[in-house]
Design a protein around this motif. Structure first.
Motif, PDB file in Angstrom:
ATOM      1  N   ARG A 202       9.309  11.779  14.578  1.00  0.00           N
ATOM      2  CA  ARG A 202       8.204  12.568  15.130  1.00  0.00           C
ATOM      3  C   ARG A 202       7.138  12.730  14.046  1.00  0.00           C
ATOM      4  O   ARG A 202       6.964  13.804  13.466  1.00  0.00           O
ATOM      5  CB  ARG A 202       8.729  13.916  15.620  1.00  0.00           C
ATOM      6  N   CYS A 203       6.440  11.647  13.802  1.00  0.00           N
ATOM      7  CA  CYS A 203       5.503  11.616  12.688  1.00  0.00           C
ATOM      8  C   CYS A 203       4.413  12.681  12.800  1.00  0.00           C
ATOM      9  O   CYS A 203       3.914  13.190  11.793  1.00  0.00           O
ATOM     10  CB  CYS A 203       4.873  10.231  12.574  1.00  0.00           C
ATOM     11  N   GLY A 204       4.038  13.034  14.029  1.00  0.00           N
ATOM     12  CA  GLY A 204       2.995  14.029  14.212  1.00  0.00           C
ATOM     13  C   GLY A 204       3.376  15.402  13.700  1.00  0.00           C
ATOM     14  O   GLY A 204       2.497  16.247  13.476  1.00  0.00           O
ATOM     15  N   GLU A 205       4.670  15.649  13.489  1.00  0.00           N
ATOM     16  CA  GLU A 205       5.142  16.932  12.990  1.00  0.00           C
ATOM     17  C   GLU A 205       5.424  16.903  11.488  1.00  0.00           C
ATOM     18  O   GLU A 205       5.860  17.900  10.916  1.00  0.00           O
ATOM     19  CB  GLU A 205       6.415  17.354  13.740  1.00  0.00           C
ATOM     20  N   CYS A 206       5.188  15.780  10.849  1.00  0.00           N
ATOM     21  CA  CYS A 206       5.549  15.624   9.442  1.00  0.00           C
ATOM     22  C   CYS A 206       4.519  16.288   8.528  1.00  0.00           C
ATOM     23  O   CYS A 206       3.310  16.056   8.670  1.00  0.00           O
ATOM     24  CB  CYS A 206       5.661  14.141   9.094  1.00  0.00           C
ATOM     25  N   PRO A 207       4.967  17.084   7.578  1.00  0.00           N
ATOM     26  CA  PRO A 207       4.030  17.767   6.678  1.00  0.00           C
ATOM     27  C   PRO A 207       3.384  16.852   5.645  1.00  0.00           C
ATOM     28  O   PRO A 207       2.440  17.255   4.972  1.00  0.00           O
ATOM     29  CB  PRO A 207       4.916  18.819   6.003  1.00  0.00           C
ATOM     30  N   VAL A 208       3.902  15.639   5.501  1.00  0.00           N
ATOM     31  CA  VAL A 208       3.334  14.702   4.517  1.00  0.00           C
ATOM     32  C   VAL A 208       2.940  13.394   5.185  1.00  0.00           C
ATOM     33  O   VAL A 208       3.002  12.325   4.575  1.00  0.00           O
ATOM     34  CB  VAL A 208       4.327  14.460   3.351  1.00  0.00           C
ATOM     35  N   LEU A 209       2.523  13.468   6.433  1.00  0.00           N
ATOM     36  CA  LEU A 209       2.158  12.270   7.185  1.00  0.00           C
ATOM     37  C   LEU A 209       1.093  11.448   6.466  1.00  0.00           C
ATOM     38  O   LEU A 209       1.176  10.220   6.384  1.00  0.00           O
ATOM     39  CB  LEU A 209       1.657  12.669   8.580  1.00  0.00           C
ATOM     40  N   ASP A 210       0.071  12.117   5.918  1.00  0.00           N
ATOM     41  CA  ASP A 210      -1.024  11.390   5.276  1.00  0.00           C
ATOM     42  C   ASP A 210      -0.625  10.778   3.946  1.00  0.00           C
ATOM     43  O   ASP A 210      -1.387  10.003   3.360  1.00  0.00           O
ATOM     44  CB  ASP A 210      -2.235  12.312   5.092  1.00  0.00           C
ATOM     45  N   ASP A 211       0.561  11.102   3.445  1.00  0.00           N
ATOM     46  CA  ASP A 211       1.049  10.522   2.194  1.00  0.00           C
ATOM     47  C   ASP A 211       2.111   9.453   2.421  1.00  0.00           C
ATOM     48  O   ASP A 211       2.623   8.879   1.461  1.00  0.00           O
ATOM     49  CB  ASP A 211       1.647  11.619   1.299  1.00  0.00           C
ATOM     50  N   CYS A 212       2.464   9.191   3.665  1.00  0.00           N
ATOM     51  CA  CYS A 212       3.597   8.320   3.971  1.00  0.00           C
ATOM     52  C   CYS A 212       3.223   6.846   3.823  1.00  0.00           C
ATOM     53  O   CYS A 212       2.345   6.331   4.533  1.00  0.00           O
ATOM     54  CB  CYS A 212       4.099   8.590   5.385  1.00  0.00           C
ATOM     55  N   ALA A 213       3.912   6.161   2.912  1.00  0.00           N
ATOM     56  CA  ALA A 213       3.631   4.739   2.672  1.00  0.00           C
ATOM     57  C   ALA A 213       3.984   3.891   3.886  1.00  0.00           C
ATOM     58  O   ALA A 213       3.326   2.879   4.154  1.00  0.00           O
ATOM     59  CB  ALA A 213       4.425   4.261   1.449  1.00  0.00           C
ATOM     60  N   TRP A 214       5.002   4.294   4.634  1.00  0.00           N
ATOM     61  CA  TRP A 214       5.403   3.528   5.822  1.00  0.00           C
ATOM     62  C   TRP A 214       4.321   3.606   6.900  1.00  0.00           C
ATOM     63  O   TRP A 214       3.976   2.609   7.528  1.00  0.00           O
ATOM     64  CB  TRP A 214       6.732   4.072   6.335  1.00  0.00           C
ATOM     65  N   VAL A 215       3.762   4.787   7.111  1.00  0.00           N
ATOM     66  CA  VAL A 215       2.688   4.954   8.099  1.00  0.00           C
ATOM     67  C   VAL A 215       1.450   4.178   7.666  1.00  0.00           C
ATOM     68  O   VAL A 215       0.811   3.488   8.466  1.00  0.00           O
ATOM     69  CB  VAL A 215       2.371   6.452   8.303  1.00  0.00           C
ATOM     70  N   ARG A 216       1.111   4.259   6.381  1.00  0.00           N
ATOM     71  CA  ARG A 216      -0.062   3.525   5.885  1.00  0.00           C
ATOM     72  C   ARG A 216       0.098   2.019   6.058  1.00  0.00           C
ATOM     73  O   ARG A 216      -0.882   1.289   6.248  1.00  0.00           O
ATOM     74  CB  ARG A 216      -0.305   3.860   4.414  1.00  0.00           C
ATOM     75  N   ALA A 217       1.356   1.563   6.001  1.00  0.00           N
ATOM     76  CA  ALA A 217       1.611   0.124   6.152  1.00  0.00           C
ATOM     77  C   ALA A 217       1.661  -0.305   7.615  1.00  0.00           C
ATOM     78  O   ALA A 217       1.892  -1.487   7.905  1.00  0.00           O
ATOM     79  CB  ALA A 217       2.930  -0.228   5.464  1.00  0.00           C
ATOM     80  N   GLY A 218       1.436   0.635   8.526  1.00  0.00           N
ATOM     81  CA  GLY A 218       1.445   0.292   9.944  1.00  0.00           C
ATOM     82  C   GLY A 218       2.795   0.400  10.612  1.00  0.00           C
ATOM     83  O   GLY A 218       3.030  -0.219  11.652  1.00  0.00           O
ATOM     84  N   ARG A 219       3.687   1.182  10.006  1.00  0.00           N
ATOM     85  CA  ARG A 219       5.039   1.396  10.541  1.00  0.00           C
ATOM     86  C   ARG A 219       5.769   0.067  10.798  1.00  0.00           C
ATOM     87  O   ARG A 219       6.153  -0.247  11.934  1.00  0.00           O
ATOM     88  CB  ARG A 219       4.997   2.220  11.835  1.00  0.00           C
ATOM     89  N   PRO A 220       5.972  -0.739   9.774  1.00  0.00           N
ATOM     90  CA  PRO A 220       6.668  -2.025   9.961  1.00  0.00           C
ATOM     91  C   PRO A 220       8.094  -1.817  10.456  1.00  0.00           C
ATOM     92  O   PRO A 220       8.711  -0.778  10.225  1.00  0.00           O
ATOM     93  CB  PRO A 220       6.657  -2.642   8.559  1.00  0.00           C
TER      94      PRO A 220
END
Length: 314
Positions: A202-220
């Motif tokens: 539930r990425c929308g609830e994550c307190p460090v979403l903007d720091d997440c390397a996986w999200v920045r990489a497009g959730r491979p």
């Protein structure tokens, strides 16, 4: 990762934990180190919802290690119920005996001393030292590894088994302050359990979403496909059903009942006391599998053979 960035992660994840952490009894300030140890062993490969009632029953019956050590190991297996992997009950019983005999009835408070207890490995020793005694220890469970993999490495899932690189990463992320390190361990573990889950994060609830390397990489996608453990038709299922028969019985169970189960004795309408036996033979397991399951229980010390039949260990 820069120290300033690491401190920001610490603050944001710990702050999230202070607001969203589940109210679990082994996290309460009045929970004894023994209660923490019992919870850590029970929680291995077992969800909180299944552990909670069994943990509460154990702590009411055996509030101290000495009280468990005074009982036969079979009683620990019986009280383990359907948590699965019942050898953990034997290990807890053995640890309780060692604590009572060699530590004055008190759970040892260092990682090194905890490691010397029967059945206690590196993870459990670190977790108990951290959560029960406030020591700065690197705690690395599946949830923590997954958060670290996504947040720092940009991987969908951690490696299939703990690597030296993962351990080094966890050490580098651990706050230097003792109290903050304890909070960090608990916070990242909870984040992985509630938000950064394996299958549906539930990425929308994550307190460090903007720091997440996986999200920045497009959730491979993961670099491997996790394989769930089979259950139906396996030796584990048969062993579990056989253990249920032994837990229900007041005394030894005839070997023939476990291996052949006469229809007139194991019919579902026979009564609640025979329901586990009916369930065992409703599996229609082949004879060789029943034999293998029984021999495995005897070999692992989860059951013992007597002249009268098979029972839980005395």
């Amino acid at each position: 990762m820069e120290p300033k960035h690491t401190r920001t992660l610490h603050a944001r994840i710990i702050s999230w934990f202070s607001e969203h952490a589940r109210d679990l009894p082994w996290r309460h300030s009045d929970c004894s180190p023994w209660g923490v140890l019992v919870s850590e062993v029970m929680l291995q490969q077992t969800p909180v919802v299944r552990v909670l009632p069994v943990w509460q029953e154990w702590m009411q019956r055996w509030p101290e290690p000495a009280s468990l050590a005074a009982e036969p190991s079979g009683e620990a297996v019986r009280a383990w119920g359907r948590l699965g992997y019942p050898r953990r009950a034997l290990r807890l019983h053995a640890a309780a005996g060692e604590i009572a005999a060699s530590h004055g009835g008190k759970v040892p408070d260092t990682h090194a001393a905890l490691l010397e207890l029967p059945g206690v490995g590196d993870y459990t020793a670190a977790a108990v030292a951290s959560f029960a005694f406030g020591r700065r220890e690197t705690v690395v469970d599946t949830n923590i590894r997954r958060v670290h993999a996504r947040l720092v490495a940009g991987d969908a899932l951690p490696a299939q088994s703990l690597t030296a690189a993962e351990k080094k990463r966890a050490v580098s992320l651990l706050p230097r302050d003792d109290a903050e390190s304890v909070a960090w361990n608990a916070s990242v573990m909870e984040l992985g359990a509630l938000v950064c889950t394996a299958r549906s994060p539930r990425c929308g609830e994550c307190p460090v979403l903007d720091d997440c390397a996986w999200v920045r990489a497009g959730r491979p996608e993961p670099h491997y496909v996790p394989k769930g453990q089979a259950w139906h038709g396996t030796d584990r299922q048969v062993r579990g059903a056989m253990m249920a028969v032994l837990r229900q019985a007041d005394g030894p169970v005839l070997r023939e009942l476990l291996l052949t189960g006469p229809v007139d004795l194991v019919a579902p309408e026979a009564g609640a006391e025979l329901a586990p036996l009916a369930a065992l033979h409703a599996l229609s397991a082949p004879q060789e599998q029943l034999e293998r399951a029984l021999q495995g229980l005897l070999r692992d010390g989860l059951a013992e053979a007597t002249d009268s039949g098979v029972r839980l260990p005395a």
